[in-house]
Design an enzyme around this catalytic site. Structure first.
Site, PDB file in Angstrom:
ATOM      1  N   HIS A  52     -10.343  -5.151  -3.327  1.00 55.28           N
ATOM      2  CA  HIS A  52      -8.835  -5.157  -2.651  1.00 55.28           C
ATOM      3  C   HIS A  52      -9.106  -5.941  -1.136  1.00 55.28           C
ATOM      4  O   HIS A  52      -9.978  -5.447  -0.686  1.00 55.28           O
ATOM      5  CB  HIS A  52      -8.147  -4.186  -2.960  1.00 55.28           C
ATOM      6  CG  HIS A  52      -8.706  -2.970  -2.320  1.00 55.28           C
ATOM      7  ND1 HIS A  52      -9.664  -2.140  -2.960  1.00 55.28           N
ATOM      8  CD2 HIS A  52      -8.497  -2.156  -1.139  1.00 55.28           C
ATOM      9  CE1 HIS A  52      -9.841  -1.303  -2.141  1.00 55.28           C
ATOM     10  NE2 HIS A  52      -9.446  -1.256  -1.023  1.00 55.28           N
TER      11      HIS A  52
ATOM     12  N   GLY B 292     -15.703   3.349   3.788  1.00 59.31           N
ATOM     13  CA  GLY B 292     -14.382   4.307   3.334  1.00 59.31           C
ATOM     14  C   GLY B 292     -13.671   3.668   2.271  1.00 59.31           C
ATOM     15  O   GLY B 292     -12.387   4.010   2.093  1.00 59.31           O
TER      16      GLY B 292
ATOM     17  N   HIS C 203     -11.864  -1.032  -6.942  1.00 62.63           N
ATOM     18  CA  HIS C 203     -11.459  -2.087  -7.352  1.00 62.63           C
ATOM     19  C   HIS C 203     -11.249  -2.994  -6.303  1.00 62.63           C
ATOM     20  O   HIS C 203     -10.437  -2.575  -5.502  1.00 62.63           O
ATOM     21  CB  HIS C 203     -10.116  -2.037  -8.383  1.00 62.63           C
ATOM     22  CG  HIS C 203      -9.715  -3.354  -8.976  1.00 62.63           C
ATOM     23  ND1 HIS C 203      -9.212  -3.348 -10.321  1.00 62.63           N
ATOM     24  CD2 HIS C 203      -9.094  -4.628  -8.496  1.00 62.63           C
ATOM     25  CE1 HIS C 203      -8.678  -4.575 -10.549  1.00 62.63           C
ATOM     26  NE2 HIS C 203      -8.929  -5.438  -9.414  1.00 62.63           N
TER      27      HIS C 203
ATOM     28  N   HIS D 267      -6.993  -5.634   2.154  1.00 64.47           N
ATOM     29  CA  HIS D 267      -5.838  -5.212   3.021  1.00 64.47           C
ATOM     30  C   HIS D 267      -5.458  -6.123   4.030  1.00 64.47           C
ATOM     31  O   HIS D 267      -6.230  -7.027   4.432  1.00 64.47           O
ATOM     32  CB  HIS D 267      -6.264  -3.944   4.104  1.00 64.47           C
ATOM     33  CG  HIS D 267      -6.713  -2.943   3.397  1.00 64.47           C
ATOM     34  ND1 HIS D 267      -6.171  -1.708   3.233  1.00 64.47           N
ATOM     35  CD2 HIS D 267      -8.230  -2.556   2.451  1.00 64.47           C
ATOM     36  CE1 HIS D 267      -6.804  -0.785   2.538  1.00 64.47           C
ATOM     37  NE2 HIS D 267      -7.888  -1.068   2.279  1.00 64.47           N
TER      38      HIS D 267
ATOM     39  N   ASP E 293       0.795  -1.178   0.010  1.00 64.44           N
ATOM     40  CA  ASP E 293       0.019   0.076   0.069  1.00 64.44           C
ATOM     41  C   ASP E 293       1.020   1.333  -0.003  1.00 64.44           C
ATOM     42  O   ASP E 293       1.949   1.380   0.812  1.00 64.44           O
ATOM     43  CB  ASP E 293      -0.749   0.164   1.124  1.00 64.44           C
ATOM     44  CG  ASP E 293      -2.041   1.013   1.000  1.00 64.44           C
ATOM     45  OD1 ASP E 293      -3.180   0.638   0.871  1.00 64.44           O
ATOM     46  OD2 ASP E 293      -1.792   2.263   0.975  1.00 64.44           O
TER      47      ASP E 293
HETATM   48  P1  5GP Z   1      -9.531   1.512   0.610  1.00 70.59           P
HETATM   49  O1  5GP Z   1      -9.960   2.896   1.442  1.00 70.59           O
HETATM   50  O2  5GP Z   1     -10.358   1.666  -0.856  1.00 70.59           O
HETATM   51  O3  5GP Z   1     -10.170   0.395   1.238  1.00 70.59           O
HETATM   52  O4  5GP Z   1      -8.239   1.159   0.063  1.00 70.59           O
HETATM   53  C1  5GP Z   1      -7.589   1.899  -0.597  1.00 70.59           C
HETATM   54  C2  5GP Z   1      -5.984   1.735  -0.692  1.00 70.59           C
HETATM   55  O5  5GP Z   1      -5.404   2.065  -1.782  1.00 70.59           O
HETATM   56  C3  5GP Z   1      -5.550   2.895   0.366  1.00 70.59           C
HETATM   57  O6  5GP Z   1      -4.828   2.206   1.610  1.00 70.59           O
HETATM   58  C4  5GP Z   1      -4.524   3.674  -0.179  1.00 70.59           C
HETATM   59  O7  5GP Z   1      -3.269   3.916   0.233  1.00 70.59           O
HETATM   60  C5  5GP Z   1      -4.136   2.554  -1.372  1.00 70.59           C
HETATM   61  N1  5GP Z   1      -3.528   3.068  -2.771  1.00 70.59           N
HETATM   62  C6  5GP Z   1      -4.403   4.130  -3.566  1.00 70.59           C
HETATM   63  N2  5GP Z   1      -3.845   4.389  -4.477  1.00 70.59           N
HETATM   64  C7  5GP Z   1      -2.653   3.651  -4.278  1.00 70.59           C
HETATM   65  C8  5GP Z   1      -1.428   3.591  -5.807  1.00 70.59           C
HETATM   66  O8  5GP Z   1      -1.340   4.130  -6.716  1.00 70.59           O
HETATM   67  N3  5GP Z   1      -0.571   2.415  -5.118  1.00 70.59           N
HETATM   68  C9  5GP Z   1      -0.613   1.941  -4.076  1.00 70.59           C
HETATM   69  N4  5GP Z   1       0.324   0.854  -4.023  1.00 70.59           N
HETATM   70  N5  5GP Z   1      -1.715   2.072  -3.154  1.00 70.59           N
HETATM   71  C10 5GP Z   1      -2.701   2.793  -3.283  1.00 70.59           C
HETATM   72 ZN    ZN Z   2      -9.960  -2.088 -11.850  1.00 74.21          ZN
END
Ligand code: 5GP
Ligand code: ZN
Length: 112
Positions: free
Chosen positions: A100, A93, A98, A102, A30
Site C-alpha cells: 500500500h 513498521g 498487502h 500512504h 485510512d
Molecule cells: P502500515 O503500517 O502497514 O504501513 O499501514 C497500514 C495502515 O492500514 C495503517 O495506517 C492502518 O491505520 C490502516 N488500516 C489497517 N486496517 C485497516 C482497515 O481495516 N481499514 C482501513 N481503511 N485502514 C486500515
Molecule cells: Zn491482500
C-alpha cells in the site's frame, strides 16, 4: 488472498471509504488517519510488500504511483503538496502485509 484485510476491502467484503478505483488499484481512507487527508492506494492483486515485487510488477507499481498522484490532486493538494510513503517490512513498521502507498496531506508534515 483469504484473510488479507486489504484484499477484502478491494473485493468489497469489508467496507471502506473508497475515493478512487479502477481495474488495477483501489484507494480508500485510512481508518486511523495521521493527517487531515490520509488515503491508502493498493493493487487489487495481493502483493505482500514492495520486497516481493519483481520486474513483472513494473507497470502495476507505476499505476499505484499515478493513482496516488490522482487522489492527491483530486482532493486539491497539487499546489500545497502531499507525501507518499511505502512501509516495507518490520523496521519500517509495516503492519498490513498487502502493498500500500500512504498518501498524506492537509498539514505541514514533519520528517522523518
Ligand atoms: P502500515 O503500517 O502497514 O504501513 O499501514 C497500514 C495502515 O492500514 C495503517 O495506517 C492502518 O491505520 C490502516 N488500516 C489497517 N486496517 C485497516 C482497515 O481495516 N481499514 C482501513 N481503511 N485502514 C486500515
Ligand atoms: Zn491482500
Amino acid at each position: 488472498m483469504q484473510g488479507c484485510i486489504f484484499c477484502s476491502i478491494a473485493s468489497g467484503l469489508i467496507p471502506a471509504t473508497i475515493v478512487y478505483q479502477d481495474e488495477d488499484v483501489v484507494a480508500f481512507r485510512d481508518i486511523h488517519p495521521v493527517a487531515p487527508f490520509h488515503v491508502l492506494v493498493i493493487p487489487r492483486v495481493h502483493l505482500a510488500s514492495l520486497a516481493e515485487s519483481t520486474e513483472a510488477d513494473a507497470a502495476l507499481l507505476g499505476r499505484l504511483m499515478l493513482a496516488a498522484r490522482r487522489v492527491a490532486h483530486d482532493a486539491g493538494f497539487q499546489a500545497r503538496g502531499y507525501r507518499t510513503i511505502v512501509n516495507t517490512g518490520a523496521d519500517a513498521g509495516q503492519s498490513v502485509h498487502h502493498l500500500h502507498v500512504h498518501v498524506l496531506a492537509g498539514k505541514t508534515l514533519s520528517w522523518p
